[in-house]
Design an enzyme around this catalytic site. Structure first.
Site, PDB file in Angstrom:
ATOM      1  N   GLY B  45       0.852  -1.182   0.000  1.00  0.00           N
ATOM      2  CA  GLY B  45       0.000   0.000   0.000  1.00  0.00           C
ATOM      3  C   GLY B  45       0.887   1.230   0.000  1.00  0.00           C
ATOM      4  N   THR B  46       0.316   2.417  -0.248  1.00  0.00           N
ATOM      5  CA  THR B  46       1.221   3.535  -0.485  1.00  0.00           C
ATOM      6  C   THR B  46       1.073   4.829   0.318  1.00  0.00           C
ATOM      7  OG1 THR B  46       0.092   3.485  -2.558  1.00  0.00           O
ATOM      8  CG2 THR B  46       2.387   2.935  -2.579  1.00  0.00           C
ATOM      9  N   THR B  47       0.263   5.807  -0.073  1.00  0.00           N
ATOM     10  CA  THR B  47       0.364   7.089   0.628  1.00  0.00           C
ATOM     11  C   THR B  47      -0.811   7.365   1.584  1.00  0.00           C
ATOM     12  OG1 THR B  47       1.501   7.961  -1.289  1.00  0.00           O
ATOM     13  CG2 THR B  47       0.749   9.563   0.327  1.00  0.00           C
TER      14      THR B  47
END
Lengths: 250, 273
Positions: B45-47
């Site tokens: 997952g990222t931001t």
């Protein structure tokens, strides 16, 4: 050489039952009953910190009478079992029936195998999507499990209180009406004592409310409770409640 | 206590004093603890971004999960309510992150049920730090999980400046850092932080901060391939949640759709943005 002392199994069980019943009868009562939106717990409890009623899981509540450390132990174990099941399967897989069974097994084993039985009586309640699915389980010191329809009463003078509640209980009544039935029963005198009026400070009240979100358990305290109580119990001076006799003897 | 003395359900009650579900789980059923074998193409997952507003705090996360150069999911959710007054968002290995959030949610509820009161906001943040520290061995194998935590401090006295939203960031070793105004984690966090610096001001309303965090995520997605931008054709928008005095709440897609269209319009009129 001393002769081994013999006591019949019946005698031992009878003695243990009597011992447990005596301990339980010293505590103040708890009434658990259904109302239109769920399940109502009402306990006579002057302490606002040491609870007799508790949340176990989303739809499951707990009430205990008798020896505090013993039912508290059972309460914590119940929360752990429920959280463990919910975490390893799914939240909907946690049911009052499974929990009540676990309690029954445990109390039964303790009753037969330990020197001293638990001096407790507990209730496991579950609120359903509709009133017909509400469940109340009563568990006794010897592991007896009873599925009670509508209402149950535990603790000291349970028989007198049960008669009181039975006379006035109506399935599907409002929260205020159900509370009134429970409070009047808890305050009713027995053995010729005058009826007492229980003020909000001496009551521990909680509901499993099916209209709430995920967690149905809610305590009713402070102003919300005072407003729900019948007017006659508001602001009137009442005699201080006799405290729970510590259920402990040697 | 030896095993012979333990009766049925009471084997769960033999260590009084601990209100931690995670500790109990590691003793009763350690196989259920979040743990993963090392694998190449595990979704990440990222931001995640969080920022204060005048009545609490807002957290938002994009919807993309990547496995290497592939998009593993377009609609993953990485921001959650951990209880009535707190939010947690997690960047890192998706499967592990979601499992840690699930354990953390039970942890907070478990404490509350056993003790009868909730942990304080600092207590909740410390508990999360401990759980992230427990994941350190996996983090060193490349399966890092880094959360962002935010909540409303309901224990602070009414009227005091502490009675507001608060944000904590973490590192993989369990370090816990209170943040003053806003924070971001994940692969696009540098770009999001730049945007927050320019867009956020003290005293903004909830609606204004919703726009700020969505725009910060837009900037992150613009420059980081592992962060997903808003997807108007599929109606996929960032998960945006608020924590305030009245509890947590998710911003609905209708409001987010309007905010996203406004951002796109504004940028279309500003070439170079």
């Amino acid at each position: 050489m001393s002769m081994p002392f013999y006591a019949s199994a019946e005698q031992i069980m009878r003695d243990r039952s009597e011992f447990a019943r005596k301990g339980i009868a010293r505590g103040r009562g708890v009434v658990v009953l259904t109302y239109d939106n769920g399940v109502l717990f009402v306990a006579e409890n002057a302490s606002s910190a040491l609870h007799k009623v508790s949340e176990i899981y989303d739809r499951i509540g707990f009430a205990g009478v008798g020896k505090y450390n013993e039912y508290e132990n059972l309460r914590v174990a119940g929360i752990r079992l429920a959280d463990l099941r919910g975490y390893s399967y799914d939240r909907r897989d946690v049911t009052a029936r499974a929990l009540a069974n676990a309690y029954a097994q445990t109390l039964g084993t303790i009753f037969t195998e330990q020197q001293k039985p638990y001096e407790v009586e507990i209730c496991v309640a579950e609120v359903g999507e509709v009133a017909a699915d509400d469940q109340l389980y009563r568990l006794s010191y010897d592991g007896t499990i009873v599925d009670e329809p509508g209402f149950l009463v535990m603790g000291g003078q349970a028989e007198t209180l049960t008669a009181e509640v039975k006379r006035e209980f109506r399935a599907g009544s409002s929260l205020a009406d159900a509370l009134q039935v429970a409070v009047r029963a808890l305050g009713s005198g027995s053995n010729g004592d005058a009826a007492r009026t229980l003020p909000a400070e001496q009551l521990e009240v909680a509901v499993l409310d099916r209209t709430r979100g995920k967690r149905k358990f809610r305590r009713i305290t402070g102003e919300t409770l005072t407003e729900l109580l019948p007017a006659s119990t508001n602001g009137t001076e009442s005699e201080p409640a006799p405290t729970d006799t510590p259920p402990h003897d040697v | 206590m030896s095993n012979g003395d333990v009766h049925g359900i009471l084997r769960y009650a033999t260590s009084p004093g601990s209100s931690s579900f995670a500790e109990f789980l590691s003793a009763a059923a350690p196989d259920l603890l979040p743990r993963h074998a090392h694998h190449e193409s595990i979704p990440h997952g990222t931001t995640i971004v969080a920022a204060l507003y005048d009545g609490g705090v807002i957290m938002a996360g994009d919807r993309r999960a990547t496995a290497g150069n592939l998009i593993a999911s377009r609609d993953i959710e990485k921001v959650f309510a951990s209880d009535d007054f707190t939010l947690v968002g997690i960047a890192g290995t998706a499967g592990l992150a979601i499992e840690i959030v699930r354990l953390y949610q039970v942890e907070l509820e478990h404490y509350e049920k056993i003790e009868g009161i909730q942990l304080t906001l600092d207590g909740k943040a410390n508990r999360l730090a401990t759980m992230i520290r427990g994941n350190l061995p996996q983090a060193l194998q490349g399966l890092a999980v880094v959360p962002l935590f935010a909540g409303f401090d309901i224990d602070a006295p009414a009227g005091s400046p502490e009675r507001s939203g608060r944000i904590y960031s973490f590192d993989v070793t369990g370090g816990r850092y209170p943040e003053q105004y806003y924070a971001s984690v994940g692969s696009g966090s540098l770009f999001a932080r730049g945007a927050l610096k320019k867009l956020w001001r003290p005293g903004l309303s909830a609606d204004e901060v919703v726009r700020v965090v969505v725009e910060a995520l837009y900037d992150a997605a613009d420059d980081d391939s592992a962060t997903g931008g808003p997807d108007l054709s599929r109606n996929i928008y960032p998960v945006v949640m608020l924590a305030s005095e009245t509890g947590t709440q998710r911003v609905d897609d209708e409001q987010l759709g309007a905010v996203v269209r406004q951002i796109l319009d504004d940028r279309a009129n500003r070439p170079g943005a």
